[in-house]
Scaffold this motif. Structure first.
Motif, PDB file in Angstrom:
ATOM      1  N   LEU A 103     -21.919  -1.317  26.913  1.00  0.00           N
ATOM      2  CA  LEU A 103     -22.765  -1.529  28.084  1.00  0.00           C
ATOM      3  C   LEU A 103     -21.918  -1.488  29.358  1.00  0.00           C
ATOM      4  O   LEU A 103     -20.915  -2.197  29.459  1.00  0.00           O
ATOM      5  N   PRO A 104     -22.318  -0.687  30.345  1.00  0.00           N
ATOM      6  CA  PRO A 104     -21.560  -0.660  31.611  1.00  0.00           C
ATOM      7  C   PRO A 104     -21.828  -1.908  32.441  1.00  0.00           C
ATOM      8  O   PRO A 104     -22.746  -2.687  32.155  1.00  0.00           O
ATOM      9  N   ASN A 105     -21.035  -2.075  33.467  1.00  0.00           N
ATOM     10  CA  ASN A 105     -21.216  -3.193  34.395  1.00  0.00           C
ATOM     11  C   ASN A 105     -22.502  -3.020  35.189  1.00  0.00           C
ATOM     12  O   ASN A 105     -22.970  -1.899  35.414  1.00  0.00           O
ATOM     13  N   LEU A 106     -23.056  -4.124  35.644  1.00  0.00           N
ATOM     14  CA  LEU A 106     -24.264  -4.069  36.463  1.00  0.00           C
ATOM     15  C   LEU A 106     -23.897  -3.670  37.891  1.00  0.00           C
ATOM     16  O   LEU A 106     -22.945  -4.213  38.457  1.00  0.00           O
ATOM     17  N   PRO A 107     -24.630  -2.743  38.492  1.00  0.00           N
ATOM     18  CA  PRO A 107     -24.359  -2.395  39.891  1.00  0.00           C
ATOM     19  C   PRO A 107     -24.840  -3.506  40.814  1.00  0.00           C
ATOM     20  O   PRO A 107     -25.802  -4.219  40.494  1.00  0.00           O
ATOM     21  N   ASP A 108     -24.195  -3.663  41.956  1.00  0.00           N
ATOM     22  CA  ASP A 108     -24.651  -4.633  42.938  1.00  0.00           C
ATOM     23  C   ASP A 108     -26.054  -4.273  43.426  1.00  0.00           C
ATOM     24  O   ASP A 108     -26.439  -3.097  43.465  1.00  0.00           O
ATOM     25  N   GLU A 109     -26.810  -5.286  43.831  1.00  0.00           N
ATOM     26  CA  GLU A 109     -28.206  -5.093  44.192  1.00  0.00           C
ATOM     27  C   GLU A 109     -28.395  -4.137  45.367  1.00  0.00           C
ATOM     28  O   GLU A 109     -29.410  -3.447  45.457  1.00  0.00           O
ATOM     29  N   ASP A 110     -27.429  -4.087  46.279  1.00  0.00           N
ATOM     30  CA  ASP A 110     -27.619  -3.279  47.496  1.00  0.00           C
ATOM     31  C   ASP A 110     -27.342  -1.790  47.280  1.00  0.00           C
ATOM     32  O   ASP A 110     -27.550  -0.991  48.198  1.00  0.00           O
ATOM     33  N   LEU A 111     -26.897  -1.398  46.086  1.00  0.00           N
ATOM     34  CA  LEU A 111     -26.604   0.008  45.841  1.00  0.00           C
ATOM     35  C   LEU A 111     -27.882   0.789  45.569  1.00  0.00           C
ATOM     36  O   LEU A 111     -28.800   0.299  44.907  1.00  0.00           O
ATOM     37  N   LEU A 112     -27.914   2.016  46.061  1.00  0.00           N
ATOM     38  CA  LEU A 112     -29.040   2.888  45.758  1.00  0.00           C
ATOM     39  C   LEU A 112     -28.972   3.335  44.303  1.00  0.00           C
ATOM     40  O   LEU A 112     -27.889   3.505  43.744  1.00  0.00           O
ATOM     41  N   ALA A 113     -30.133   3.544  43.698  1.00  0.00           N
ATOM     42  CA  ALA A 113     -30.179   4.094  42.344  1.00  0.00           C
ATOM     43  C   ALA A 113     -29.839   5.576  42.396  1.00  0.00           C
ATOM     44  O   ALA A 113     -29.917   6.219  43.447  1.00  0.00           O
ATOM     45  N   GLY A 114     -29.438   6.134  41.258  1.00  0.00           N
ATOM     46  CA  GLY A 114     -29.179   7.565  41.196  1.00  0.00           C
ATOM     47  C   GLY A 114     -27.710   7.909  41.238  1.00  0.00           C
ATOM     48  O   GLY A 114     -26.842   7.027  41.328  1.00  0.00           O
ATOM     49  N   ASP A 115     -27.447   9.217  41.199  1.00  0.00           N
ATOM     50  CA  ASP A 115     -26.081   9.723  41.105  1.00  0.00           C
ATOM     51  C   ASP A 115     -25.522  10.047  42.481  1.00  0.00           C
ATOM     52  O   ASP A 115     -26.044   9.610  43.498  1.00  0.00           O
ATOM     53  N   LYS A 116     -24.454  10.890  42.504  1.00  0.00           N
ATOM     54  CA  LYS A 116     -23.675  11.106  43.721  1.00  0.00           C
ATOM     55  C   LYS A 116     -24.482  11.695  44.872  1.00  0.00           C
ATOM     56  O   LYS A 116     -24.084  11.555  46.031  1.00  0.00           O
ATOM     57  N   GLU A 117     -25.618  12.330  44.584  1.00  0.00           N
ATOM     58  CA  GLU A 117     -26.423  12.879  45.675  1.00  0.00           C
ATOM     59  C   GLU A 117     -27.009  11.780  46.553  1.00  0.00           C
ATOM     60  O   GLU A 117     -27.488  12.044  47.662  1.00  0.00           O
ATOM     61  N   TYR A 118     -26.942  10.523  46.085  1.00  0.00           N
ATOM     62  CA  TYR A 118     -27.442   9.401  46.869  1.00  0.00           C
ATOM     63  C   TYR A 118     -26.317   8.573  47.492  1.00  0.00           C
ATOM     64  O   TYR A 118     -26.560   7.481  48.018  1.00  0.00           O
ATOM     65  N   ASN A 119     -25.086   9.062  47.408  1.00  0.00           N
ATOM     66  CA  ASN A 119     -23.982   8.395  48.099  1.00  0.00           C
ATOM     67  C   ASN A 119     -24.228   8.427  49.603  1.00  0.00           C
ATOM     68  O   ASN A 119     -24.796   9.384  50.134  1.00  0.00           O
ATOM     69  N   GLN A 120     -23.765   7.386  50.298  1.00  0.00           N
ATOM     70  CA  GLN A 120     -23.999   7.267  51.731  1.00  0.00           C
ATOM     71  C   GLN A 120     -22.676   7.252  52.493  1.00  0.00           C
ATOM     72  O   GLN A 120     -21.794   6.437  52.194  1.00  0.00           O
ATOM     73  N   GLN A 317     -13.728  10.293  55.769  1.00  0.00           N
ATOM     74  CA  GLN A 317     -14.964   9.530  55.776  1.00  0.00           C
ATOM     75  C   GLN A 317     -14.937   8.505  54.647  1.00  0.00           C
ATOM     76  O   GLN A 317     -14.182   8.640  53.685  1.00  0.00           O
ATOM     77  N   VAL A 318     -15.761   7.465  54.789  1.00  0.00           N
ATOM     78  CA  VAL A 318     -15.917   6.458  53.744  1.00  0.00           C
ATOM     79  C   VAL A 318     -17.332   6.569  53.198  1.00  0.00           C
ATOM     80  O   VAL A 318     -18.304   6.553  53.961  1.00  0.00           O
ATOM     81  N   SER A 319     -17.449   6.696  51.876  1.00  0.00           N
ATOM     82  CA  SER A 319     -18.748   6.814  51.229  1.00  0.00           C
ATOM     83  C   SER A 319     -19.020   5.599  50.352  1.00  0.00           C
ATOM     84  O   SER A 319     -18.161   5.176  49.569  1.00  0.00           O
ATOM     85  N   LYS A 320     -20.205   5.047  50.515  1.00  0.00           N
ATOM     86  CA  LYS A 320     -20.681   3.985  49.628  1.00  0.00           C
ATOM     87  C   LYS A 320     -21.386   4.659  48.453  1.00  0.00           C
ATOM     88  O   LYS A 320     -22.387   5.350  48.627  1.00  0.00           O
ATOM     89  N   LEU A 321     -20.830   4.480  47.257  1.00  0.00           N
ATOM     90  CA  LEU A 321     -21.346   5.214  46.109  1.00  0.00           C
ATOM     91  C   LEU A 321     -22.667   4.630  45.607  1.00  0.00           C
ATOM     92  O   LEU A 321     -22.858   3.406  45.578  1.00  0.00           O
ATOM     93  N   ALA A 322     -23.561   5.532  45.222  1.00  0.00           N
ATOM     94  CA  ALA A 322     -24.795   5.121  44.555  1.00  0.00           C
ATOM     95  C   ALA A 322     -24.451   4.571  43.173  1.00  0.00           C
ATOM     96  O   ALA A 322     -23.373   4.842  42.617  1.00  0.00           O
ATOM     97  N   ALA A 323     -25.369   3.802  42.608  1.00  0.00           N
ATOM     98  CA  ALA A 323     -25.100   3.099  41.352  1.00  0.00           C
ATOM     99  C   ALA A 323     -24.649   4.039  40.243  1.00  0.00           C
ATOM    100  O   ALA A 323     -23.723   3.730  39.488  1.00  0.00           O
ATOM    101  N   GLY A 324     -25.282   5.216  40.147  1.00  0.00           N
ATOM    102  CA  GLY A 324     -24.952   6.139  39.071  1.00  0.00           C
ATOM    103  C   GLY A 324     -23.605   6.800  39.204  1.00  0.00           C
ATOM    104  O   GLY A 324     -23.091   7.370  38.238  1.00  0.00           O
ATOM    105  N   ASP A 325     -22.999   6.738  40.396  1.00  0.00           N
ATOM    106  CA  ASP A 325     -21.682   7.335  40.621  1.00  0.00           C
ATOM    107  C   ASP A 325     -20.567   6.295  40.550  1.00  0.00           C
ATOM    108  O   ASP A 325     -19.390   6.634  40.648  1.00  0.00           O
TER     109      ASP A 325
END
Length: 422
Positions: A103-120, A317-325
């Motif tokens: 089982l992977p770690n739980l993502p923090d609540e503020d992260l967007l769902a999805g893969d790298k296309e949702y990185n900010q 640049q600094v990117s905040k990764l989406a949960a899937g990434d």
């Protein structure tokens, strides 16, 4: 490793969180195995209590000179029954552990769902460099300046490798020394770690069992040793199976090491040259903290990595990764991505991540709080920095019209006063 009580008491919450990483899982089998485990432990304890009672009765029988043969037979039967139950218990505990390790770690609540296309992208330093001449890529520049030798590296080792030549080697070493000095200044402890690690180290770091095929395993008598993919894997195990005191936290470490990974570059232009290879150099930061301090530690480590980039004068640049990434063992990750003008693309040179207590649970990394209670540490890591993409970025962003390359001002003292490569 996830908290088992959380899985038992709030399975829907865990399922929802994991779905943001693209993981769909049922906990029905886990809950059933946990119930079986509880029942088996109770049965084993009851058998043990019965054996203890019979052992006392044997003493009474002997004092009264009564026949104890039947009592001994009953004890022997109980022993066999308990051995059988203990074997079943071990099998169930192994299966529970196997389930949890996948089982992977739980993502923090503020992260967007999805893969790298949702990185900010949340931060940008400097503007993209502009040139009034045709831009060369880092492979052309390095080859013309005779600072990276790809052909001889391929001859000696194979594709996905390179040799730093002359001033190229000095530039690489200048970067590493600059990073080391900066981390010293910030009172991180310098550690030079082993490059050959045991299986438990990979397990604690969260790389095994899921990513066992991504590392280089050693042949020979001991098939459980591998080459470190990053010094984080070694550093995170420094306090494995230890209980620290609260006043020892936070513990801050950094290490330089080569990194060995089964991910050599492809033929795509964005992975040419040094962008992706089997071996590269990196300085890595690690912190062990209390739970209430881990967010502050994350921000500190991110600012440290940004400071190194700022001093190098590079656009990034600094990117905040989406949960899937976000990596398997991490709850949150921010990537620092440097710009490569020749292909108009950004490439990661640092990942700053918070594992929360996930790695600590796998490696039993704990501390005793002021009340005397045992708690799990939080662990964090951040590249500070990886050089195999920094050198290409320096070559491309600092290139001049005449084909020379300026050396970032902060590195000049480490280059013996040399200000440009030509």
């Amino acid at each position: 490793m996830l908290n088992q009580e959380l899985l038992l008491n709030q399975p829907e919450l865990v399922q929802k969180a994991l779905s943001k990483k693209g993981v769909n899982v049922s906990f029905d089998g886990f809950i059933e195995m946990r119930n079986q485990r509880v029942n088996l432990i109770q049965e084993i304890e009851a058998i043990r209590a019965k054996r203890n009672q019979l052992s006392k009765e044997i003493g009474v029988y002997k004092r009264e000179k009564r026949d104890t043969e039947n009592l001994f037979k009953e004890i022997e039967n109980l022993k066999g029954s308990m051995t059988n139950q203990e074997e079943i218990l071990k099998d169930i505990e192994d299966k529970i552990n196997e389930f949890l390790l996948k089982l992977p770690n739980l993502p923090d609540e503020d992260l967007l769902a999805g893969d790298k296309e949702y990185n900010q992208v949340i931060y940008t330093h400097l503007e993209q460099p502009k040139f009034d001449f045709k831009v060369l890529d880092h492979v052309e520049l390095a080859t013309k300046l005779n600072i990276i030798d790809y052909e001889r590296a391929a001859k000696i080792s194979g594709k996905g490798t390179w040799i730093y030549s002359n001033i190229g080697a000095r530039l690489e070493w200048a970067l590493l020394n600059f990073f080391i000095d900066q981390h010293h200044k910030d009172q991180y402890e310098f550690m030079l770690m082993p490059h050959i690690l045991n299986y438990q180290s990979g397990l604690t770091a969260g790389q095994f069992p899921k990513f066992e095929e991504d590392v280089f395993w050693l042949d020979g008598e001991d098939k459980q040793k591998f080459l470190l993919p990053t010094s984080e894997t070694a550093l995170i195990n420094l306090h494995r199976n230890e209980i620290l005191s609260e006043n020892q936290l936070p513990r801050k470490y950094f290490s330089y090491s080569p990194c060995y990974r089964k991910e050599a570059g492809s033929y795509r232009s964005e992975e040419r040259g040094m962008i992706r290879g089997y071996q590269f150099n990196k300085v890595e930061m690690i912190q062990f903290t209390k739970a209430e301090d881990s967010d502050k530690a994350f921000d500190e480590m991110l600012e440290k990595a940004k400071s190194l980039m700022n001093q190098l004068g590079l656009h990034y640049q600094v990117s905040k990764l989406a949960a899937g990434d976000v990596a398997f063992a991490m709850s949150r990750t921010f990537d620092i991505e440097v710009y490569l003008p020749s292909i108009n693309i950004y490439k990661e040179v640092s990942s700053v991540s918070n594992s929360r207590d996930f790695q600590a649970r796998r490696g039993l990394i704990r501390y005793r709080n002021s009340k005397g209670e045992i708690e799990y540490c939080h662990t964090l890591n951040g590249s500070g920095l990886a050089t195999s993409r920094l050198v290409p970025a320096i070559l491309e962003q600092y290139q001049q019209k005449d084909g020379s390359v300026k050396i970032p001002e902060v590195l000049v003292p480490y280059m013996g006063g040399l200000t440009e490569i030509r």
